[in-house]
Design a protein around this motif. Sequence first.
Motif, short mmCIF file in Angstrom:
data_model
loop_
_atom_site.label_atom_id
_atom_site.label_comp_id
_atom_site.label_asym_id
_atom_site.label_seq_id
_atom_site.Cartn_x
_atom_site.Cartn_y
_atom_site.Cartn_z
N ILE A 130 14.06 14.57 7.35
CA ILE A 130 13.64 15.18 5.98
C ILE A 130 14.18 14.74 5.05
O ILE A 130 15.28 14.58 4.87
CB ILE A 130 13.58 16.85 5.93
N SER A 131 13.94 14.01 4.33
CA SER A 131 14.10 12.81 2.47
C SER A 131 13.00 14.01 1.87
O SER A 131 12.14 14.76 1.51
CB SER A 131 13.39 12.01 3.10
N ASP A 190 14.23 4.99 -2.54
CA ASP A 190 15.19 6.23 -2.88
C ASP A 190 15.53 7.51 -2.51
O ASP A 190 16.14 8.15 -3.34
CB ASP A 190 15.58 5.08 -4.55
N CYS A 191 15.50 7.77 -1.62
CA CYS A 191 15.32 9.46 -1.34
C CYS A 191 16.75 9.13 -0.54
O CYS A 191 17.69 8.94 -0.07
CB CYS A 191 14.38 9.69 -0.22
N GLU A 192 17.19 10.38 -0.76
CA GLU A 192 18.27 11.03 0.17
C GLU A 192 18.29 12.20 1.60
O GLU A 192 16.24 12.34 1.87
CB GLU A 192 19.55 12.11 -0.10
N PHE A 193 18.95 11.98 2.61
CA PHE A 193 18.22 12.67 4.02
C PHE A 193 19.07 14.50 4.12
O PHE A 193 20.48 14.30 3.68
CB PHE A 193 18.54 11.86 4.97
N LEU A 194 18.33 15.30 4.05
CA LEU A 194 18.72 17.01 4.07
C LEU A 194 18.72 17.73 5.78
O LEU A 194 19.98 17.80 5.40
CB LEU A 194 17.34 17.83 3.42
N THR A 245 0.97 -0.95 -0.11
CA THR A 245 0.07 0.17 0.14
C THR A 245 0.45 1.20 -0.06
O THR A 245 1.25 2.28 -0.52
CB THR A 245 -0.96 0.38 1.00
N ALA A 246 2.33 0.96 0.77
CA ALA A 246 2.60 2.44 1.01
C ALA A 246 3.65 2.99 0.25
O ALA A 246 3.74 4.09 -0.69
CB ALA A 246 3.93 2.25 2.35
N ILE A 247 3.87 1.88 -0.42
CA ILE A 247 4.84 1.91 -2.28
C ILE A 247 4.22 2.25 -3.75
O ILE A 247 4.82 3.73 -3.76
CB ILE A 247 5.39 0.42 -2.71
N ARG A 248 2.78 1.50 -3.43
CA ARG A 248 1.80 2.26 -4.11
C ARG A 248 1.26 3.50 -4.20
O ARG A 248 1.40 4.44 -4.94
CB ARG A 248 0.52 1.22 -4.82
N LEU A 307 12.63 2.90 10.09
CA LEU A 307 11.25 4.04 9.59
C LEU A 307 11.79 3.89 8.64
O LEU A 307 11.63 4.57 7.55
CB LEU A 307 11.11 5.03 10.58
N LEU A 308 13.47 4.65 8.77
CA LEU A 308 14.04 6.07 7.33
C LEU A 308 15.30 4.94 6.72
O LEU A 308 14.55 4.98 5.84
CB LEU A 308 15.40 6.82 8.65
N ARG A 309 14.99 4.21 7.27
CA ARG A 309 15.71 2.82 6.36
C ARG A 309 14.42 2.23 5.75
O ARG A 309 14.70 1.96 4.26
CB ARG A 309 15.91 1.59 7.51
N LEU A 310 13.08 2.30 5.55
CA LEU A 310 11.77 1.74 4.90
C LEU A 310 12.10 2.95 4.66
O LEU A 310 11.67 2.85 2.70
CB LEU A 310 10.72 1.58 6.02
N HIS A 311 11.85 4.55 4.45
CA HIS A 311 12.07 5.30 3.13
C HIS A 311 13.00 5.31 2.33
O HIS A 311 12.59 5.42 1.52
CB HIS A 311 11.91 6.26 4.00
#
Length: 224
Positions: free
Chosen positions: A217-218, A194-198, A113-116, A185-189
């Motif tokens: 913030i990602s 496929d994000c970076e952390f600001l 669900t989250a990915i979609r 949770l950040l690992r899941l994000h």
Amino acid sequence: MNVESNALPIRKLDADDMPLLMELEAAAWAGPLRASEATIRRRLALGHTMLGAIDGDALAGTLCFTETSQDPLVRADFPTNFDAFASLPRSEPVHSLYAYNLCVRPSHRGGNTAIRLLKEMEHHGRRLGARWLIGDGRCSAYAGSSGDEDDDDQVRSDPRFRATIDRWNETGIRPPLEKIIRDPLLRLHYRVYDCEFLYVMPDFFPQDAASGGFRVISAKDLKK
């Protein structure tokens, strides 16, 4: 409910969906983290987009965001707390999507669900020509989830992660990725988005005791 279904329809929500939104808030969030009906109505009035994954007569999950002309890389202009982050009126030209609520019903966690929902937001951003998708990540390993029956994260406190966040906040120097994603949770994000952390933002959401009030913030660059 069919937790693993790939066919759950996703659609834009509006004020007529308020009973569904309020029921999901109660099912998915601990009391201090829930948005009130007045808050949700105010966000809709500001032009925010709320996507919902529909499972029968209930919401499996939602993703809420605002379309903004802000440049998230200008730290001085970035909202200083969650209320400001989640209260920006829609503005043009759309440079960024600021996502402030990815909410998945506990029975649907571990599915897709989250990915979609994230993919639908990404498609939406690309259609608008946006550059950035921005999220505020909980970091519950900072203090650990409370263990209350309505707190479904159940994340243990990680002293090494806590030290990383404190040092990041004190120095402004972003730590290595592997230290940031010690938090599950950040690992899941990172893995699904496929994000970076600001930035790490202190006192961003004081009600979130598990995260010590911090949010990370990602960002996902849609031009890459």
